[in-house]
Enzyme design. Sequence first.
Site, mmCIF file in Angstrom:
data_model
loop_
_atom_site.group_PDB
_atom_site.id
_atom_site.type_symbol
_atom_site.label_atom_id
_atom_site.label_comp_id
_atom_site.label_asym_id
_atom_site.label_seq_id
_atom_site.Cartn_x
_atom_site.Cartn_y
_atom_site.Cartn_z
ATOM 1 N N TYR A 151 -6.749 -5.357 -1.652
ATOM 2 C CA TYR A 151 -5.413 -5.506 -2.252
ATOM 3 C C TYR A 151 -5.316 -4.766 -3.594
ATOM 4 C CZ TYR A 151 -0.946 -7.705 -3.390
ATOM 5 O OH TYR A 151 0.372 -7.916 -3.689
ATOM 6 N N LYS A 210 0.789 -1.236 0.000
ATOM 7 C CA LYS A 210 0.000 0.000 0.000
ATOM 8 C C LYS A 210 0.822 1.286 0.000
ATOM 9 C CE LYS A 210 -3.932 -1.826 -0.323
ATOM 10 N NZ LYS A 210 -3.452 -2.339 -1.614
HETATM 11 P P1 FAS Z 1 9.755 8.976 -0.665
HETATM 12 O O1 FAS Z 1 10.376 8.753 0.685
HETATM 13 O O2 FAS Z 1 9.863 7.933 -1.711
HETATM 14 O O3 FAS Z 1 10.380 10.309 -1.315
HETATM 15 C C1 FAS Z 1 10.642 11.443 -0.501
HETATM 16 C C2 FAS Z 1 11.755 12.236 -1.176
HETATM 17 O O4 FAS Z 1 11.957 13.436 -0.424
HETATM 18 C C3 FAS Z 1 13.083 11.482 -1.181
HETATM 19 O O5 FAS Z 1 13.625 11.456 -2.480
HETATM 20 C C4 FAS Z 1 13.961 12.269 -0.207
HETATM 21 O O6 FAS Z 1 15.313 12.272 -0.605
HETATM 22 C C5 FAS Z 1 13.354 13.654 -0.294
HETATM 23 N N1 FAS Z 1 13.560 14.473 0.916
HETATM 24 C C6 FAS Z 1 13.520 14.087 2.202
HETATM 25 N N2 FAS Z 1 13.754 15.132 3.011
HETATM 26 C C7 FAS Z 1 13.938 16.221 2.205
HETATM 27 C C8 FAS Z 1 14.204 17.591 2.433
HETATM 28 N N3 FAS Z 1 14.341 18.052 3.669
HETATM 29 N N4 FAS Z 1 14.333 18.423 1.369
HETATM 30 C C9 FAS Z 1 14.178 17.938 0.096
HETATM 31 N N5 FAS Z 1 13.920 16.644 -0.200
HETATM 32 C C10 FAS Z 1 13.799 15.801 0.856
HETATM 33 N N6 FAS Z 1 5.827 0.512 -0.462
HETATM 34 C C11 FAS Z 1 5.152 -0.479 -1.089
HETATM 35 O O7 FAS Z 1 4.037 -0.257 -1.540
HETATM 36 N N7 FAS Z 1 5.736 -1.714 -1.232
HETATM 37 C C12 FAS Z 1 7.001 -1.983 -0.779
HETATM 38 O O8 FAS Z 1 7.494 -3.078 -0.923
HETATM 39 C C13 FAS Z 1 7.728 -0.977 -0.127
HETATM 40 N N8 FAS Z 1 9.001 -1.214 0.330
HETATM 41 C C14 FAS Z 1 9.672 -0.201 0.957
HETATM 42 C C15 FAS Z 1 10.987 -0.407 1.430
HETATM 43 C C16 FAS Z 1 11.685 0.621 2.085
HETATM 44 C C17 FAS Z 1 13.092 0.377 2.596
HETATM 45 C C18 FAS Z 1 11.059 1.872 2.290
HETATM 46 C C19 FAS Z 1 11.774 2.994 3.025
HETATM 47 C C20 FAS Z 1 9.763 2.086 1.823
HETATM 48 C C21 FAS Z 1 9.075 1.052 1.142
HETATM 49 N N9 FAS Z 1 7.775 1.243 0.641
HETATM 50 C C22 FAS Z 1 7.092 0.268 0.010
HETATM 51 C C23 FAS Z 1 7.110 2.492 0.796
HETATM 52 C C24 FAS Z 1 7.616 3.443 -0.272
HETATM 53 O O9 FAS Z 1 7.463 2.829 -1.519
HETATM 54 C C25 FAS Z 1 6.886 4.746 -0.125
HETATM 55 O O10 FAS Z 1 5.502 4.546 0.122
HETATM 56 C C26 FAS Z 1 7.061 5.652 -1.307
HETATM 57 O O11 FAS Z 1 8.426 5.802 -1.544
HETATM 58 C C27 FAS Z 1 6.365 6.960 -0.969
HETATM 59 O O12 FAS Z 1 6.766 7.914 -1.874
HETATM 60 P P2 FAS Z 1 7.019 9.431 -1.419
HETATM 61 O O13 FAS Z 1 5.861 9.890 -0.608
HETATM 62 O O14 FAS Z 1 7.400 10.157 -2.657
HETATM 63 O O15 FAS Z 1 8.229 9.357 -0.390
HETATM 64 C C1 PHB Z 2 7.887 -6.040 -3.821
HETATM 65 O O1 PHB Z 2 8.864 -5.374 -3.427
HETATM 66 O O2 PHB Z 2 7.859 -6.639 -4.917
HETATM 67 C C2 PHB Z 2 6.674 -6.125 -2.919
HETATM 68 C C3 PHB Z 2 6.769 -5.675 -1.605
HETATM 69 C C4 PHB Z 2 5.645 -5.763 -0.780
HETATM 70 C C5 PHB Z 2 4.464 -6.291 -1.290
HETATM 71 C C6 PHB Z 2 4.379 -6.718 -2.604
HETATM 72 C C7 PHB Z 2 5.509 -6.640 -3.430
HETATM 73 O O3 PHB Z 2 3.366 -6.372 -0.476
#
Ligand code: FAS
Ligand code: PHB
Length: 389
Positions: free
Chosen positions: A384, A296
């Site tokens: 989902y 999500k």
């Molecule tokens: P982001 O965090 O992607 O982007 C924020 C941006 O702001 C970054 O580029 C950062 O460098 C920048 N920033 C931060 N502070 C700043 C400042 N002071 N000045 C300027 N820029 C600044 N979601 C899923 O749905 N499935 C997954 O499997 C999944 N795995 C993940 C694994 C990890 C390790 C993490 C951390 C997250 C994961 N997520 C996953 C969630 C992730 O996908 C987020 O929901 C998604 O990146 C959200 O996007 P943004 O809101 O753009 O935030």
């Molecule tokens: C993926 O990284 O492919 C991923 C992670 C979390 C999910 C599904 C897919 O729930």
Amino acid sequence: MKTEVVIIGGGPSGLLLSQLLNRAGVDTVILERTSRARVLARIRAGVLEDGTVNLLREAGVGDRMDREGQPHEGCYLTDDDLMVRINFYELTGKKVMVYGQTEVTADLYDAQDAIGTTIVHEVEGVVIQDAATTAPYVEYTKDGVLHRVDCRFVAGCDGFHGVSRQTIPAEKRDEFERVYPFGWLGVLSRTPPANHELIYANSRHGFALASMRNENLCRYYVQVPLTDKVEEWSDDRFWEALKMRLPHETAQNMITGPSIEKSIAPLRSFVSEPLRWGSLFLVGDSAHIVPPTGAKGLNLAVSDVYYLHDALIAALKKNNMSGVESYADRALARIWKAMRFSWQMTTMLHQFDGEDSFAAQMRKATLSHLSQSETARRDLAENYIGLPF
Ligand code: FAS
Ligand code: PHB
């Protein structure tokens, strides 16, 4: 410098918001803390909800996704050797798209470059000034030089560790959090998928997820204690742990290979309210975090963008502030439902330290019920593939 909307953060939510606003004739400036290369090196989400796919197409960045992405009609939830298929397409008439967040972000950068949007990388010291007024401005430093951008609105798309949420006075913020006592150790490997659809595996050894990016690039996860360090996990140890948690036949037939990326991500559920502070709006991970069990995170950022882009275009182009006034309530209504689903999937599929035998039985009973109840499978499928925007 002067613009209509300053967007803090050049991740998927900031880029998509800018792309949609630019296409409607709204001027934006994106301020990103890191380099483009570092943003694009992140390995994050892999599954796009139906609503996300449609909005990316509407933003004009769906072509490569439609060429290279893989539509999936279902996924599996397993309990040792019990395999329950959730047939989203049969149950909801919709599919999900397997297409990595990294690729979505790259497509958005390419599209923003084509428009010529101002994206300033490697900024430091971003400060949002006068956020509570109708004339906010943002200060930042680049190569040691202090800059100021005057604007009408500021979108805080700067993730969990950004400055936007902190700009709202702490005493005005309500924060809700659940930190889980485990993390996900993720591996990327250039190997064919263990299964043609994703497998979310519950087992007596802990949770595992078998996912993929394409036919020759796989993404796997195993639940690990928060105290584990990635250097303690050799590839061999990872593959052995993964195989013990997947159904026996899947494990026996899967092809393993060297990891090309390996990292541990903590899991938390988090929401910060309000999402609006005067002319500042929180979007995506700056406002909320979900455990990745429900796929999500990225998709919830996209629905925030959907609501906010509509609101800002109406405000700037038609002087209609109704969307701005309703953004927070509209976004939070969907955020909390996705928060619930992600929490439910996480508690249903993970072992918790110190849990009693009753908890393990509840997980088994839940999966057994899913295997026998189309109603239960339809409820999971509707969440989902993504609730309506
Ligand atoms: P982001 O965090 O992607 O982007 C924020 C941006 O702001 C970054 O580029 C950062 O460098 C920048 N920033 C931060 N502070 C700043 C400042 N002071 N000045 C300027 N820029 C600044 N979601 C899923 O749905 N499935 C997954 O499997 C999944 N795995 C993940 C694994 C990890 C390790 C993490 C951390 C997250 C994961 N997520 C996953 C969630 C992730 O996908 C987020 O929901 C998604 O990146 C959200 O996007 P943004 O809101 O753009 O935030
Ligand atoms: C993926 O990284 O492919 C991923 C992670 C979390 C999910 C599904 C897919 O729930």
